[in-house]
Enzyme design. Structure first.
Site, PDB file in Angstrom:
ATOM      1  CG  ASN A  52      -5.690  69.776 -27.798  1.00  0.00           C
ATOM      2  OD1 ASN A  52      -6.884  69.579 -27.968  1.00  0.00           O
ATOM      3  ND2 ASN A  52      -5.051  69.332 -26.737  1.00  0.00           N
ATOM      4  CB  ILE A  53      -3.777  67.882 -33.726  1.00  0.00           C
ATOM      5  CG1 ILE A  53      -5.141  68.434 -34.177  1.00  0.00           C
ATOM      6  CG2 ILE A  53      -3.454  66.571 -34.454  1.00  0.00           C
ATOM      7  CD1 ILE A  53      -5.182  68.902 -35.625  1.00  0.00           C
ATOM      8  CD  GLU A  54      -2.017  65.996 -26.526  1.00  0.00           C
ATOM      9  OE1 GLU A  54      -1.954  64.796 -26.194  1.00  0.00           O
ATOM     10  OE2 GLU A  54      -2.196  66.933 -25.710  1.00  0.00           O
ATOM     11  CB  CYS A  90      -2.078  75.038 -29.424  1.00  0.00           C
ATOM     12  SG  CYS A  90      -0.846  74.815 -28.139  1.00  0.00           S
ATOM     13  CD  GLU A 136      -5.118  78.206 -28.080  1.00  0.00           C
ATOM     14  OE1 GLU A 136      -4.806  77.051 -28.451  1.00  0.00           O
ATOM     15  OE2 GLU A 136      -5.066  78.571 -26.895  1.00  0.00           O
ATOM     16  CB  CYS A 155       0.956  78.019 -25.110  1.00  0.00           C
ATOM     17  SG  CYS A 155       1.256  77.853 -26.891  1.00  0.00           S
ATOM     18  CB  CYS A 214      -1.248  80.058 -29.268  1.00  0.00           C
ATOM     19  SG  CYS A 214      -1.283  78.303 -29.688  1.00  0.00           S
TER      20      CYS A 214
HETATM   21  N1  THU Z   1      -3.050  73.390 -25.525  1.00  0.00           N
HETATM   22  C1  THU Z   1      -3.804  74.054 -26.453  1.00  0.00           C
HETATM   23  O1  THU Z   1      -4.263  73.465 -27.442  1.00  0.00           O
HETATM   24  N2  THU Z   1      -4.044  75.360 -26.255  1.00  0.00           N
HETATM   25  C2  THU Z   1      -3.714  76.052 -25.141  1.00  0.00           C
HETATM   26  O2  THU Z   1      -4.046  77.220 -25.020  1.00  0.00           O
HETATM   27  C3  THU Z   1      -2.939  75.400 -24.070  1.00  0.00           C
HETATM   28  C4  THU Z   1      -2.463  74.031 -24.373  1.00  0.00           C
HETATM   29  C5  THU Z   1      -2.843  71.961 -25.696  1.00  0.00           C
HETATM   30  C6  THU Z   1      -1.486  71.523 -26.079  1.00  0.00           C
HETATM   31  C7  THU Z   1      -1.479  70.091 -25.601  1.00  0.00           C
HETATM   32  O3  THU Z   1      -2.104  69.276 -26.594  1.00  0.00           O
HETATM   33  C8  THU Z   1      -2.365  70.106 -24.370  1.00  0.00           C
HETATM   34  O4  THU Z   1      -3.136  71.294 -24.477  1.00  0.00           O
HETATM   35  C9  THU Z   1      -1.624  70.095 -23.062  1.00  0.00           C
HETATM   36  O5  THU Z   1      -0.636  71.057 -23.040  1.00  0.00           O
END
Ligand code: THU
Length: 141
Positions: A45-47, A56, A58, A94, A97
């Site tokens: 994940n890259i925020e 996300c 995935e 989520c 994804c």
């Molecule tokens: N996130 C994912 O990368 N994949 C998931 O299946 C659930 C959520 C990430 C998004 C965000 O960066 C962090 O988790 C919290 O929601």
């Protein structure tokens, strides 16, 4: 999928998790996507400070693979946990994804592996996690 490949996929997801950029949620996610010919694409994940711009793990894995020309996928392994947590639960993908998976994968056969370790995991088919999904075929009627 062989047991060896499943193990490799889970190990790759944990390796990808180390690259997570999650300064806002502190929730670290790694994904490893298996192609039909056995290649593995990792994603984390890259925020973003503008939270909605975050991506996300995935989708990072899918977009990397699709960019490289891959179109045929068999399975994805996902691991996720709060930073520094010792105990953690399975991390389910989520809705966005799941929708991206539906664009490229066969719902009846594509496998989603939620892992806590190489030994502790759950496997779902995409059709179980996204029943009655919206796909491109709906646009062609
Ligand atoms: N996130 C994912 O990368 N994949 C998931 O299946 C659930 C959520 C990430 C998004 C965000 O960066 C962090 O988790 C919290 O929601």
């Amino acid at each position: 999928m062989t047991e060896e490949k499943r193990r490799e996929l889970i190990v790759s997801a944990f390796s990808a998790q180390k690259k997570a950029y999650a300064p806002y949620s502190g929730f670290l996610v790694g994904a490893a996507l298996l192609t039909a010919d056995g290649r593995i694409y990792e994603g984390c994940n890259i925020e973003n400070a503008s939270y909605g711009a975050s991506n996300c793990a995935e989708r990072t894995a899918f977009f990397r693979a699709v960019y490289e020309g891959e179109r045929d996928f068999r399975a994805i392994a996902i691991v996720g946990k709060p930073n520094n947590a010792e105990k953690f639960d399975y991390c389910a993908p989520c809705g966005i994804c799941r929708q991206v998976m539906a664009e490229f994968c066969t719902p009846e056969t594509f496998k989603i592996i939620l892992a806590k370790s190489e030994e502790e995991y759950q496997i779902y088919r995409l059709e179980e996690l996204l029943p009655l999904g919206f796909t491109g075929s709906a646009l062609n009627t």
